[in-house]
Enzyme design. Structure first.
Site, PDB file in Angstrom:
ATOM      1  N   THR A 158       0.873  -1.174   0.000  1.00  0.00           N
ATOM      2  CA  THR A 158       0.000   0.000   0.000  1.00  0.00           C
ATOM      3  C   THR A 158       0.908   1.221   0.000  1.00  0.00           C
ATOM      4  OG1 THR A 158      -0.045   0.200   2.383  1.00  0.00           O
ATOM      5  CG2 THR A 158      -1.727  -1.180   1.406  1.00  0.00           C
TER       6      THR A 158
ATOM      7  N   GLU B 283      -5.732  -4.115   1.264  1.00  0.00           N
ATOM      8  CA  GLU B 283      -5.758  -5.143   2.315  1.00  0.00           C
ATOM      9  C   GLU B 283      -6.920  -6.115   2.145  1.00  0.00           C
ATOM     10  OE1 GLU B 283      -5.181  -1.976   2.692  1.00  0.00           O
ATOM     11  OE2 GLU B 283      -3.817  -1.531   4.354  1.00  0.00           O
TER      12      GLU B 283
ATOM     13  N   TRP C 196     -19.142  16.595  12.567  1.00  0.00           N
ATOM     14  CA  TRP C 196     -18.278  16.089  11.506  1.00  0.00           C
ATOM     15  C   TRP C 196     -18.784  16.533  10.141  1.00  0.00           C
ATOM     16  CZ3 TRP C 196     -16.099  10.503  12.321  1.00  0.00           C
ATOM     17  CH2 TRP C 196     -15.478  10.441  13.565  1.00  0.00           C
TER      18      TRP C 196
ATOM     19  N   LYS D 212     -13.551  18.108  11.429  1.00  0.00           N
ATOM     20  CA  LYS D 212     -14.263  18.251  12.698  1.00  0.00           C
ATOM     21  C   LYS D 212     -14.482  19.727  12.964  1.00  0.00           C
ATOM     22  CE  LYS D 212     -12.265  13.994  13.705  1.00  0.00           C
ATOM     23  NZ  LYS D 212     -10.963  13.641  13.167  1.00  0.00           N
TER      24      LYS D 212
HETATM   25  P1  ADP Z   1      -4.086   2.933  -0.997  1.00  0.00           P
HETATM   26  O1  ADP Z   1      -3.749   1.944   0.047  1.00  0.00           O
HETATM   27  O2  ADP Z   1      -3.067   3.178  -2.006  1.00  0.00           O
HETATM   28  O3  ADP Z   1      -4.770   4.196  -0.501  1.00  0.00           O
HETATM   29  P2  ADP Z   1      -6.359   1.375  -1.513  1.00  0.00           P
HETATM   30  O4  ADP Z   1      -6.883   1.011  -2.856  1.00  0.00           O
HETATM   31  O5  ADP Z   1      -6.014   0.297  -0.610  1.00  0.00           O
HETATM   32  O6  ADP Z   1      -5.177   2.254  -1.871  1.00  0.00           O
HETATM   33  O7  ADP Z   1      -7.332   2.407  -0.811  1.00  0.00           O
HETATM   34  C1  ADP Z   1      -8.391   1.977  -0.052  1.00  0.00           C
HETATM   35  C2  ADP Z   1      -9.230   3.150   0.388  1.00  0.00           C
HETATM   36  O8  ADP Z   1      -9.776   3.839  -0.745  1.00  0.00           O
HETATM   37  C3  ADP Z   1     -10.423   2.761   1.191  1.00  0.00           C
HETATM   38  O9  ADP Z   1     -10.083   2.529   2.531  1.00  0.00           O
HETATM   39  C4  ADP Z   1     -11.333   3.974   1.003  1.00  0.00           C
HETATM   40  O10 ADP Z   1     -10.977   5.025   1.866  1.00  0.00           O
HETATM   41  C5  ADP Z   1     -11.034   4.396  -0.392  1.00  0.00           C
HETATM   42  N1  ADP Z   1     -12.069   3.888  -1.301  1.00  0.00           N
HETATM   43  C6  ADP Z   1     -12.023   2.806  -2.092  1.00  0.00           C
HETATM   44  N2  ADP Z   1     -13.156   2.683  -2.803  1.00  0.00           N
HETATM   45  C7  ADP Z   1     -13.956   3.715  -2.448  1.00  0.00           C
HETATM   46  C8  ADP Z   1     -15.279   4.148  -2.814  1.00  0.00           C
HETATM   47  N3  ADP Z   1     -16.011   3.514  -3.720  1.00  0.00           N
HETATM   48  N4  ADP Z   1     -15.768   5.245  -2.204  1.00  0.00           N
HETATM   49  C9  ADP Z   1     -15.056   5.926  -1.283  1.00  0.00           C
HETATM   50  N5  ADP Z   1     -13.813   5.567  -0.914  1.00  0.00           N
HETATM   51  C10 ADP Z   1     -13.264   4.479  -1.484  1.00  0.00           C
END
Ligand code: ADP
Length: 542
Positions: free
Chosen positions: A186, A331, A444, A439
């Protein structure tokens, strides 16, 4: 008493074997780094992935050893996926958009033995190879006659010469399905990147669930274009799901611009495509400017960050393409939820249906989820209560590679770092990433909501909302805006655009126009960079 069924391990090699035997003629089409279009099929991909396996055996690479790739979406990358994992090694996909220092760090952390790269990434490899302590072999993913002379990379060979010397006869080894198959780090906005180590079992189960009708609904009748990169979370598992179902695969290679993607969608009769919002924005802009229509595209899955409502409207209402909103993370292999409707929604009008479609959707079998408050108490599924989103399942990570006890686990549940609501039908809605929520005065504000309104303005190409310290309210939102080319909007007009669309106190305090919004390695807005860019910014009237 055990059941009396055959116990076949769920191995990635079974996917390519199946595609080879049952869908051998289904096409795999790639735009190459060279610019031309290359045509292959599962039979050829299978044969060449067995050549890869023989090549790795010849080098006596150990079981579980890591073989890194630095490559676009293309047939050679697909062959490596199957050849490396199928023979018991681990395919480690490197993200070329990361800084070379980070790439070198990741290669050393993973202890990669071999590094295969597309020629576009030669400069990266030249910059890092002297620091990659464990890499013994470098392979350029090209024909022999394209191998660069004097690259300075020790022992560099071409992929075609390498596998060309190997037999395509190979018996895939049989082993425990929980063995590691692939590795993806990641991006790690804070601290070092973390490796997520997938297994054969998690990958096969994830591909199977991804193919379900209420997930991505993959079949032998599909022509699929994954714009999502194979270098990040295995292109959302699509290469595996496509082999499992015999779907045609269309790979864009390095050409991610709207024009190139559009051409490929049309020429290969693509009916299903997958991408993050920022890439789709480029496609839609191109289509609008050139006044184009899709002739075959019917569905697209959008995820990675929230799909702006304006984008869903454009796809659905203007171009007749169904948007499947999906959520997941590295993950989670990555699929967690997909937004397909239930029967009851089909009776609703278009507006109400859209409200459902804009949520991140419901769990697919295999992933369970819950929301909890600050004390870890589960919150109700009423669509109102929001809290930390936790998940568990056979394709959710249990710990990071070589970082024992490091995963964010709470009683066996993985804490996603997202804040969400879940409604009575099980539809989850991401309010924000916990670190991006603003915040303000004890309340929020969802940065995503603030962005979505700005994105609906015709002059806005991209918008990112961040919180700025405020003496009275703790934090107040501002919106950074990149305008569309040739379009204009003033600060006042954009703030007025929020009237009636959001509660007064949720309207941003200011608009900052920027030339570009920083994007991370996977095309997502990088708010940490934006915060750095705006560190000297002060709110008006403070
Ligand atoms: P990185 O680890 O590079 O940020 P990831 O693909 O693992 O990439 O990112 C995951 C995160 O992306 C999620 O925890 C969420 O915050 C965001 N995410 C993924 N899909 C969506 C979605 N459809 N809407 C909003 N947020 C999303």
């Amino acid at each position: 008493m055990l059941g009396l069924m055959q116990s076949q391990q769920l191995l990635i090699s079974t996917l390519i074997d199946f595609a080879d035997r049952h869908h051998g003629e289904a096409e795999v089409v790639s735009r190459r780094v060279e610019g031309d279009i290359h045509r292959s099929n599962y039979k050829q991909v299978a044969a060449r992935s067995r050549q890869v396996a023989n090549g790795l055996d010849r080098w006596n690479l150990g079981f579980g050893d890591r073989v890194a790739t630095l490559a676009w979406n293309g047939y050679r990358h697909l062959e490596l996926y199957f050849g490396i994992s199928g023979s018991g090694r681990v395919v480690h996909t490197l993200n070329p958009r990361l800084h070379p220092d980070q790439i070198a760090w990741i290669v050393n952390h993973a202890e990669d033995q071999v590094l295969c790269f597309d020629l576009s990434f030669l400069p990266i490899v030249q910059a890092v190879h002297s620091r990659c302590r464990t890499v013994k072999r470098y392979i350029a993913l090209c024909d022999e006659n394209r191998l660069p002379a004097d690259s300075g990379i020790p022992g560099l060979i071409s992929y075609e010469a390498w596998i060309g010397a190997e037999s395509s006869r190979y018996e895939w080894p049989d082993f425990e399905e929980n063995c590691a198959s692939s590795l993806c780090y990641t991006s790690g906005t804070t601290g070092n990147p973390k490796g997520v180590l997938y297994s054969h079992r998690s990958t096969v189960l994830h591909a199977m669930a991804g193919a379900f009708p209420d997930s991505l609904n993959l079949s032998a009748r599909d022509s699929i274009l994954p714009v999502v990169p194979m270098f990040h979370v295995n292109a959302w598992g699509i290469p595996y799901g496509a082999a499992m179902t015999g779907a045609k695969l269309v790979f864009p290679g390095p050409a991610m611009d709207g024009k190139s993607i559009y051409e490929l969608l049309e020429s290969e009769k693509v009916n299903f495509a997958a991408g993050v919002p920022t890439v789709w924005q480029m496609l839609l802009s191109h289509m609008q400017n050139a006044n184009l229509r899709f002739s075959t595209l019917k569905r697209t899955v959008i995820g990675g960050s929230a799909c702006p409502p304006a984008m869903m409207v454009a796809f659905n209402d203007v171009y007749g393409v169904e948007v499947l909103h999906a959520w997941g993370m590295t993950e989670m292999s990555p699929l967690g939820t997909v937004c397909s409707l239930k029967n009851k929604h089909l009776m609703q009008n278009a507006e109400d249906q859209r409200t459902v479609r804009l949520t991140q959707g419901r769990s697919i079998y295999g992933v369970d989820m819950k929301i909890v408050d600050d004390n870890g108490q589960e919150l109700p599924w009423d669509g109102l209560a929001f809290g930390d989103l936790l998940v568990k399942g056979p394709w959710v990570c249990s710990e990071y590679f070589r970082e024992e006890g490091s995963a964010r686990l709470v009683d066996g549940w993985f804490n996603t770092g997202d804040v969400a609501t879940i409604d009575a039908d099980g539809y989850m809605h991401i309010t924000d990433r916990s670190k991006d929520v603003i915040k303000s005065g004890g309340e929020w504000i969802s940065s995503i909501d603030v962005e979505n309104i700005a994105m609906a303005h015709p002059a806005v190409a991209m918008a990112a909302c961040i919180g700025i310290k405020h003496p009275k309210w703790d934090e107040r939102p501002i919106i950074a805006v990149m305008k569309k080319q040739g379009a204009d909007v003033t600060r006042e007009a954009l703030l007025a655009f929020y009237d009636g669309k959001s509660a007064k106190w949720q309207i941003p305090d200011d608009v900052v126009f920027v030339d570009a919004i920083p994007l991370g390695g996977t095309g997502k807005m990088q708010k940490s960079k934006l915060r750095e860019m705006l560190q000297d910014y002060r709110l008006p009237n403070t």
